[in-house]
Scaffold this motif. Structure first.
Motif, PDB file in Angstrom:
ATOM      1  N   GLU A   1      19.124  53.802 173.126  1.00 51.07           N
ATOM      2  CA  GLU A   1      17.858  54.509 172.930  1.00 51.07           C
ATOM      3  C   GLU A   1      17.425  55.344 174.139  1.00 51.07           C
ATOM      4  O   GLU A   1      17.035  56.507 173.966  1.00 51.07           O
ATOM      5  N   PRO A   2      17.503  54.830 175.367  1.00 53.52           N
ATOM      6  CA  PRO A   2      17.129  55.687 176.493  1.00 53.52           C
ATOM      7  C   PRO A   2      18.010  56.928 176.624  1.00 53.52           C
ATOM      8  O   PRO A   2      17.524  57.999 176.992  1.00 53.52           O
ATOM      9  N   ALA A   3      19.289  56.792 176.293  1.00 54.62           N
ATOM     10  CA  ALA A   3      20.197  57.942 176.397  1.00 54.62           C
ATOM     11  C   ALA A   3      19.809  59.030 175.403  1.00 54.62           C
ATOM     12  O   ALA A   3      19.689  60.204 175.770  1.00 54.62           O
ATOM     13  N   TRP A   4      19.603  58.641 174.145  1.00 56.03           N
ATOM     14  CA  TRP A   4      19.295  59.694 173.173  1.00 56.03           C
ATOM     15  C   TRP A   4      17.880  60.230 173.349  1.00 56.03           C
ATOM     16  O   TRP A   4      17.638  61.420 173.153  1.00 56.03           O
ATOM     17  N   ALA A   5      16.943  59.387 173.747  1.00 50.71           N
ATOM     18  CA  ALA A   5      15.579  59.873 173.948  1.00 50.71           C
ATOM     19  C   ALA A   5      15.509  60.846 175.124  1.00 50.71           C
ATOM     20  O   ALA A   5      14.799  61.859 175.062  1.00 50.71           O
ATOM     21  N   THR A   6      16.257  60.544 176.177  1.00 52.68           N
ATOM     22  CA  THR A   6      16.303  61.453 177.325  1.00 52.68           C
ATOM     23  C   THR A   6      16.952  62.779 176.934  1.00 52.68           C
ATOM     24  O   THR A   6      16.497  63.853 177.342  1.00 52.68           O
ATOM     25  N   ALA A   7      18.005  62.701 176.124  1.00 55.58           N
ATOM     26  CA  ALA A   7      18.661  63.932 175.661  1.00 55.58           C
ATOM     27  C   ALA A   7      17.709  64.764 174.801  1.00 55.58           C
ATOM     28  O   ALA A   7      17.656  65.991 174.935  1.00 55.58           O
ATOM     29  N   ILE A   8      16.947  64.096 173.934  1.00 55.34           N
ATOM     30  CA  ILE A   8      15.983  64.815 173.095  1.00 55.34           C
ATOM     31  C   ILE A   8      14.924  65.493 173.973  1.00 55.34           C
ATOM     32  O   ILE A   8      14.531  66.634 173.731  1.00 55.34           O
ATOM     33  N   LYS A   9      14.477  64.799 175.008  1.00 59.32           N
ATOM     34  CA  LYS A   9      13.509  65.394 175.941  1.00 59.32           C
ATOM     35  C   LYS A   9      14.100  66.648 176.589  1.00 59.32           C
ATOM     36  O   LYS A   9      13.422  67.665 176.725  1.00 59.32           O
ATOM     37  N   GLN A  10      15.379  66.582 176.959  1.00 60.26           N
ATOM     38  CA  GLN A  10      16.048  67.708 177.604  1.00 60.26           C
ATOM     39  C   GLN A  10      16.374  68.839 176.619  1.00 60.26           C
ATOM     40  O   GLN A  10      16.679  69.952 177.039  1.00 60.26           O
TER      41      GLN A  10
ATOM     42  N   THR B   1      15.909  73.109 170.906  1.00 61.53           N
ATOM     43  CA  THR B   1      16.320  74.503 171.061  1.00 61.53           C
ATOM     44  C   THR B   1      17.561  74.651 171.934  1.00 61.53           C
ATOM     45  O   THR B   1      18.170  75.719 171.950  1.00 61.53           O
ATOM     46  N   LYS B   2      17.930  73.602 172.667  1.00 59.03           N
ATOM     47  CA  LYS B   2      19.143  73.628 173.487  1.00 59.03           C
ATOM     48  C   LYS B   2      20.214  72.826 172.753  1.00 59.03           C
ATOM     49  O   LYS B   2      20.020  71.642 172.464  1.00 59.03           O
ATOM     50  N   PRO B   3      21.349  73.466 172.441  1.00 59.81           N
ATOM     51  CA  PRO B   3      22.330  72.837 171.550  1.00 59.81           C
ATOM     52  C   PRO B   3      22.902  71.502 172.035  1.00 59.81           C
ATOM     53  O   PRO B   3      22.893  70.529 171.277  1.00 59.81           O
ATOM     54  N   TRP B   4      23.421  71.430 173.245  1.00 53.43           N
ATOM     55  CA  TRP B   4      24.108  70.210 173.662  1.00 53.43           C
ATOM     56  C   TRP B   4      23.184  69.010 173.792  1.00 53.43           C
ATOM     57  O   TRP B   4      23.516  67.927 173.276  1.00 53.43           O
TER      58      TRP B   4
ATOM     59  N   LEU C   1      23.652  65.677 171.428  1.00 55.19           N
ATOM     60  CA  LEU C   1      23.763  64.351 172.046  1.00 55.19           C
ATOM     61  C   LEU C   1      22.618  63.445 171.615  1.00 55.19           C
ATOM     62  O   LEU C   1      22.830  62.268 171.299  1.00 55.19           O
ATOM     63  N   GLY C   2      21.420  63.982 171.584  1.00 52.83           N
ATOM     64  CA  GLY C   2      20.264  63.185 171.193  1.00 52.83           C
ATOM     65  C   GLY C   2      20.317  62.726 169.755  1.00 52.83           C
ATOM     66  O   GLY C   2      20.112  61.549 169.457  1.00 52.83           O
ATOM     67  N   LEU C   3      20.613  63.634 168.856  1.00 51.01           N
ATOM     68  CA  LEU C   3      20.652  63.280 167.436  1.00 51.01           C
ATOM     69  C   LEU C   3      21.834  62.368 167.110  1.00 51.01           C
ATOM     70  O   LEU C   3      21.709  61.432 166.311  1.00 51.01           O
ATOM     71  N   SER C   4      22.970  62.607 167.755  1.00 56.69           N
ATOM     72  CA  SER C   4      24.134  61.735 167.553  1.00 56.69           C
ATOM     73  C   SER C   4      23.858  60.343 168.104  1.00 56.69           C
ATOM     74  O   SER C   4      24.168  59.330 167.458  1.00 56.69           O
ATOM     75  N   GLY C   5      23.290  60.285 169.298  1.00 59.69           N
ATOM     76  CA  GLY C   5      22.967  59.000 169.895  1.00 59.69           C
ATOM     77  C   GLY C   5      21.974  58.214 169.066  1.00 59.69           C
ATOM     78  O   GLY C   5      22.097  56.994 168.915  1.00 59.69           O
ATOM     79  N   ALA C   6      20.982  58.903 168.522  1.00 62.34           N
ATOM     80  CA  ALA C   6      19.995  58.236 167.673  1.00 62.34           C
ATOM     81  C   ALA C   6      20.660  57.664 166.420  1.00 62.34           C
ATOM     82  O   ALA C   6      20.365  56.537 166.012  1.00 62.34           O
ATOM     83  N   SER C   7      21.568  58.421 165.833  1.00 65.79           N
ATOM     84  CA  SER C   7      22.264  57.951 164.634  1.00 65.79           C
ATOM     85  C   SER C   7      23.108  56.710 164.929  1.00 65.79           C
ATOM     86  O   SER C   7      23.085  55.735 164.166  1.00 65.79           O
ATOM     87  N   ILE C   8      23.817  56.741 166.035  1.00 68.56           N
ATOM     88  CA  ILE C   8      24.654  55.590 166.407  1.00 68.56           C
ATOM     89  C   ILE C   8      23.770  54.390 166.738  1.00 68.56           C
ATOM     90  O   ILE C   8      24.080  53.250 166.355  1.00 68.56           O
ATOM     91  N   SER C   9      22.663  54.627 167.416  1.00 66.82           N
ATOM     92  CA  SER C   9      21.742  53.554 167.756  1.00 66.82           C
ATOM     93  C   SER C   9      21.199  52.879 166.496  1.00 66.82           C
ATOM     94  O   SER C   9      21.176  51.644 166.396  1.00 66.82           O
ATOM     95  N   VAL C  10      20.788  53.664 165.520  1.00 64.88           N
ATOM     96  CA  VAL C  10      20.274  53.109 164.268  1.00 64.88           C
ATOM     97  C   VAL C  10      21.390  52.397 163.494  1.00 64.88           C
ATOM     98  O   VAL C  10      21.147  51.375 162.844  1.00 64.88           O
ATOM     99  N   LEU C  11      22.606  52.878 163.597  1.00 67.79           N
ATOM    100  CA  LEU C  11      23.741  52.201 162.959  1.00 67.79           C
ATOM    101  C   LEU C  11      23.894  50.788 163.515  1.00 67.79           C
ATOM    102  O   LEU C  11      24.034  49.819 162.758  1.00 67.79           O
TER     103      LEU C  11
END
Length: 115
Positions: A13-22, A27-30, A34-44
């Motif tokens: 969660e901290p990894a994807w939340a930080t990526a979403i903040k960044q 609007t920034k692709p990478w 990373l944020g959306l992928s990390g969130a999906s894996i976290s929820v999995l």
């Protein structure tokens, strides 16, 4: 094994939340990917944990540890402040999470539809 899945989900969660903040509002692709992928894996992983843990316990631990992790990540990587009141309240969250671990009896409370 459910608690291991839950810890993995919470640590992501901290990894994807930080990526979403960044991502600057996605609007920034990478950072967005990373944020959306990390969130999906976290929820999995949360889903795997909920197979054997009560939903309320699993979700409370997931959100609690995730919140503490996001605050720590924000302080380390984003320069966000860690004031004494924030640390006190984060400590209370951790006490609650630890308490939930000790009171969980390991059995699922999924209701049965059978009479």
């Amino acid at each position: 094994m459910a608690w291991v899945f839950l810890l993995v989900a919470s640590m992501l969660e901290p990894a994807w939340a930080t990526a979403i903040k960044q991502s600057d509002g996605l609007t920034k692709p990478w950072p967005s990917v990373l944020g959306l992928s990390g969130a999906s894996i976290s929820v999995l992983f949360l889903t795997f944990a909920m197979k054997d843990l009560p939903a309320g316990t699993a979700y409370a631990v997931f959100v609690g540890l995730g919140a503490v992790g996001v605050v720590a990540a924000g302080a380390v990587w984003l320069g966000e402040s860690l004031t004494l009141p924030r640390l006190v309240f984060l400590s209370l969250i951790l006490i609650g999470v630890i308490g939930l671990h000790f009171v969980d009896d390991g059995s699922s409370t999924t209701p049965s539809l059978a009479p």
